[in-house]
Design a protein around this motif. Structure first.
Motif, PDB file in Angstrom:
ATOM      1  N   HIS A   1      -3.453  41.707  -3.268  1.00  0.00           N
ATOM      2  CA  HIS A   1      -2.452  42.009  -2.415  1.00  0.00           C
ATOM      3  C   HIS A   1      -2.942  41.641  -0.891  1.00  0.00           C
ATOM      4  N   ARG A   2      -4.191  42.035  -0.725  1.00  0.00           N
ATOM      5  CA  ARG A   2      -4.701  41.676   0.424  1.00  0.00           C
ATOM      6  C   ARG A   2      -4.777  40.065   0.838  1.00  0.00           C
ATOM      7  N   ALA A   3      -5.203  39.453  -0.384  1.00  0.00           N
ATOM      8  CA  ALA A   3      -5.047  38.036  -0.844  1.00  0.00           C
ATOM      9  C   ALA A   3      -3.828  37.258  -0.156  1.00  0.00           C
ATOM     10  N   GLU A   4      -2.777  37.982  -0.867  1.00  0.00           N
ATOM     11  CA  GLU A   4      -1.547  37.497  -0.587  1.00  0.00           C
ATOM     12  C   GLU A   4      -0.938  37.630   1.011  1.00  0.00           C
ATOM     13  N   ASP A   5      -1.330  38.616   1.476  1.00  0.00           N
ATOM     14  CA  ASP A   5      -1.317  39.063   2.908  1.00  0.00           C
ATOM     15  C   ASP A   5      -1.916  38.132   3.796  1.00  0.00           C
ATOM     16  N   ALA A   6      -3.294  37.820   3.444  1.00  0.00           N
ATOM     17  CA  ALA A   6      -4.008  36.696   4.263  1.00  0.00           C
ATOM     18  C   ALA A   6      -3.485  35.373   4.025  1.00  0.00           C
TER      19      ALA A   6
ATOM     20  N   HIS B   1      -8.051  26.963   6.343  1.00  0.00           N
ATOM     21  CA  HIS B   1      -8.858  27.804   5.646  1.00  0.00           C
ATOM     22  C   HIS B   1      -9.417  28.561   6.897  1.00  0.00           C
ATOM     23  N   GLN B   2      -9.814  28.033   8.074  1.00  0.00           N
ATOM     24  CA  GLN B   2     -10.146  28.896   9.237  1.00  0.00           C
ATOM     25  C   GLN B   2      -9.330  30.069   9.364  1.00  0.00           C
ATOM     26  N   CYS B   3      -7.907  29.991   9.495  1.00  0.00           N
ATOM     27  CA  CYS B   3      -6.941  30.844   9.681  1.00  0.00           C
ATOM     28  C   CYS B   3      -7.097  31.981   8.575  1.00  0.00           C
ATOM     29  N   LEU B   4      -7.336  31.440   7.284  1.00  0.00           N
ATOM     30  CA  LEU B   4      -7.362  32.294   6.190  1.00  0.00           C
ATOM     31  C   LEU B   4      -8.658  33.215   6.428  1.00  0.00           C
ATOM     32  N   VAL B   5      -9.861  32.771   6.742  1.00  0.00           N
ATOM     33  CA  VAL B   5     -10.962  33.545   6.859  1.00  0.00           C
ATOM     34  C   VAL B   5     -11.021  34.312   8.175  1.00  0.00           C
ATOM     35  N   THR B   6     -10.299  34.031   9.107  1.00  0.00           N
ATOM     36  CA  THR B   6      -9.992  34.883  10.112  1.00  0.00           C
ATOM     37  C   THR B   6      -9.296  36.315   9.616  1.00  0.00           C
ATOM     38  N   SER B   7      -8.158  35.880   8.734  1.00  0.00           N
ATOM     39  CA  SER B   7      -7.348  36.777   8.417  1.00  0.00           C
ATOM     40  C   SER B   7      -7.998  37.725   7.492  1.00  0.00           C
TER      41      SER B   7
ATOM     42  N   PHE C   1     -11.314  38.651   7.371  1.00  0.00           N
ATOM     43  CA  PHE C   1     -12.106  39.430   8.147  1.00  0.00           C
ATOM     44  C   PHE C   1     -11.243  40.396   9.060  1.00  0.00           C
ATOM     45  N   ASP C   2     -10.372  39.914   9.585  1.00  0.00           N
ATOM     46  CA  ASP C   2      -9.425  41.032  10.257  1.00  0.00           C
ATOM     47  C   ASP C   2      -9.058  42.070   9.510  1.00  0.00           C
ATOM     48  N   GLN C   3      -8.403  41.622   8.350  1.00  0.00           N
ATOM     49  CA  GLN C   3      -7.976  42.865   7.464  1.00  0.00           C
ATOM     50  C   GLN C   3      -9.144  43.824   7.114  1.00  0.00           C
ATOM     51  N   ALA C   4     -10.236  43.264   6.961  1.00  0.00           N
ATOM     52  CA  ALA C   4     -11.541  44.145   6.373  1.00  0.00           C
ATOM     53  C   ALA C   4     -11.778  45.031   7.557  1.00  0.00           C
ATOM     54  N   ARG C   5     -11.562  44.621   8.752  1.00  0.00           N
ATOM     55  CA  ARG C   5     -12.020  45.535   9.930  1.00  0.00           C
ATOM     56  C   ARG C   5     -11.000  46.651  10.103  1.00  0.00           C
ATOM     57  N   LYS C   6      -9.677  46.570   9.572  1.00  0.00           N
ATOM     58  CA  LYS C   6      -8.726  47.743   9.768  1.00  0.00           C
ATOM     59  C   LYS C   6      -9.219  48.804   8.880  1.00  0.00           C
TER      60      LYS C   6
ATOM     61  N   PRO D   1     -20.052  39.708   4.178  1.00  0.00           N
ATOM     62  CA  PRO D   1     -18.678  38.991   4.293  1.00  0.00           C
ATOM     63  C   PRO D   1     -19.051  37.325   4.598  1.00  0.00           C
ATOM     64  N   SER D   2     -20.361  37.209   5.340  1.00  0.00           N
ATOM     65  CA  SER D   2     -20.648  35.702   5.743  1.00  0.00           C
ATOM     66  C   SER D   2     -21.063  34.877   4.456  1.00  0.00           C
ATOM     67  N   GLN D   3     -22.084  35.669   3.657  1.00  0.00           N
ATOM     68  CA  GLN D   3     -22.311  35.016   2.418  1.00  0.00           C
ATOM     69  C   GLN D   3     -21.221  34.753   1.542  1.00  0.00           C
ATOM     70  N   ARG D   4     -20.399  35.580   1.327  1.00  0.00           N
ATOM     71  CA  ARG D   4     -19.211  35.470   0.592  1.00  0.00           C
ATOM     72  C   ARG D   4     -18.468  34.224   0.823  1.00  0.00           C
ATOM     73  N   ALA D   5     -18.128  34.304   2.089  1.00  0.00           N
ATOM     74  CA  ALA D   5     -17.266  33.253   2.867  1.00  0.00           C
ATOM     75  C   ALA D   5     -17.995  31.927   2.605  1.00  0.00           C
ATOM     76  N   CYS D   6     -19.189  31.834   2.703  1.00  0.00           N
ATOM     77  CA  CYS D   6     -19.664  30.661   2.464  1.00  0.00           C
ATOM     78  C   CYS D   6     -19.775  29.989   1.067  1.00  0.00           C
ATOM     79  N   VAL D   7     -20.173  30.886   0.162  1.00  0.00           N
ATOM     80  CA  VAL D   7     -20.041  30.643  -1.313  1.00  0.00           C
ATOM     81  C   VAL D   7     -18.592  30.148  -1.948  1.00  0.00           C
ATOM     82  N   VAL D   8     -17.680  30.968  -1.319  1.00  0.00           N
ATOM     83  CA  VAL D   8     -16.267  30.778  -1.809  1.00  0.00           C
ATOM     84  C   VAL D   8     -15.790  29.316  -1.227  1.00  0.00           C
ATOM     85  N   LEU D   9     -16.151  29.104   0.205  1.00  0.00           N
ATOM     86  CA  LEU D   9     -15.562  27.946   0.646  1.00  0.00           C
ATOM     87  C   LEU D   9     -16.336  26.873   0.288  1.00  0.00           C
ATOM     88  N   ARG D  10     -17.669  26.812   0.198  1.00  0.00           N
ATOM     89  CA  ARG D  10     -18.320  25.746  -0.346  1.00  0.00           C
ATOM     90  C   ARG D  10     -18.098  25.470  -1.997  1.00  0.00           C
TER      91      ARG D  10
END
Length: 168
Positions: free
Chosen positions: A32-37, A63-69, A71-76, A115-124
């Protein structure tokens, strides 16, 4: 937006939505969060469509917009609440090949990374972005991408090895 731009964006969005959604899922572990992002990312791309360099930077910007989204969701604060009162009464379907079990273990292991490790692994390794593209998307240097990816992969190996040993 002009009609040709509208058609071009629609084509881009229809081809990218699944990829963005899967990438977001690997980053956050919740469909659900993935769909929103993914939708948030496409809205951001749509707003800047006429200013984006479509020859090189379109996928990176999405992808930059996606990562930002993500991360922003996780902060809420309301996103961090867990529903513990809901019981899962569904019976799991048998998985003779174990593919679903393996996939779930990988997603659970990804969720334990920072979050930064996860983002790097997923994007790479999932989105197949280069080191430079990943650095641009995350707004960090290439050295940061390399170290975060290395640490993330090492942690994943460690977690998956532990799981494999405990299952034996």
């Amino acid at each position: 937006m002009k009609a040709p731009d509208e058609a071009e964006f629609t084509e881009f969005a229809s081809t990218m939505i699944r990829r963005l959604r899967r990438t977001a899922y690997l980053m956050c572990g919740d469909w659900h969060r993935a769909e929103d992002a993914a939708q948030d990312a496409l809205v951001k791309v749509y707003r800047r469509w006429h200013r984006i360099d479509r020859t090189q930077g379109l996928n990176s910007y999405a992808h930059q917009c996606l990562v930002t989204s993500v991360f922003d969701q996780a902060r809420k604060p309301w996103r961090r609440e867990q529903l513990s009162d809901v019981e899962d009464t569904s019976m799991p379907l048998p998985d003779p090949s174990g593919a679903v079990d393996t996939r779930l273990l990988v997603v659970q292991a990804l969720a334990t990374l920072t979050p930064s490790q996860r983002a790097c692994v997923v994007l790479r390794h999932f989105a197949d972005l280069s080191i430079e593209q990943t650095a641009d998307v995350l707004g960090i240097g290439t050295g940061g991408v390399k170290s975060q990816t290395s640490r993330g992969l090492a942690r994943l190996r460690e977690l998956l090895d532990q799981t494999e040993r405990s299952a034996s």
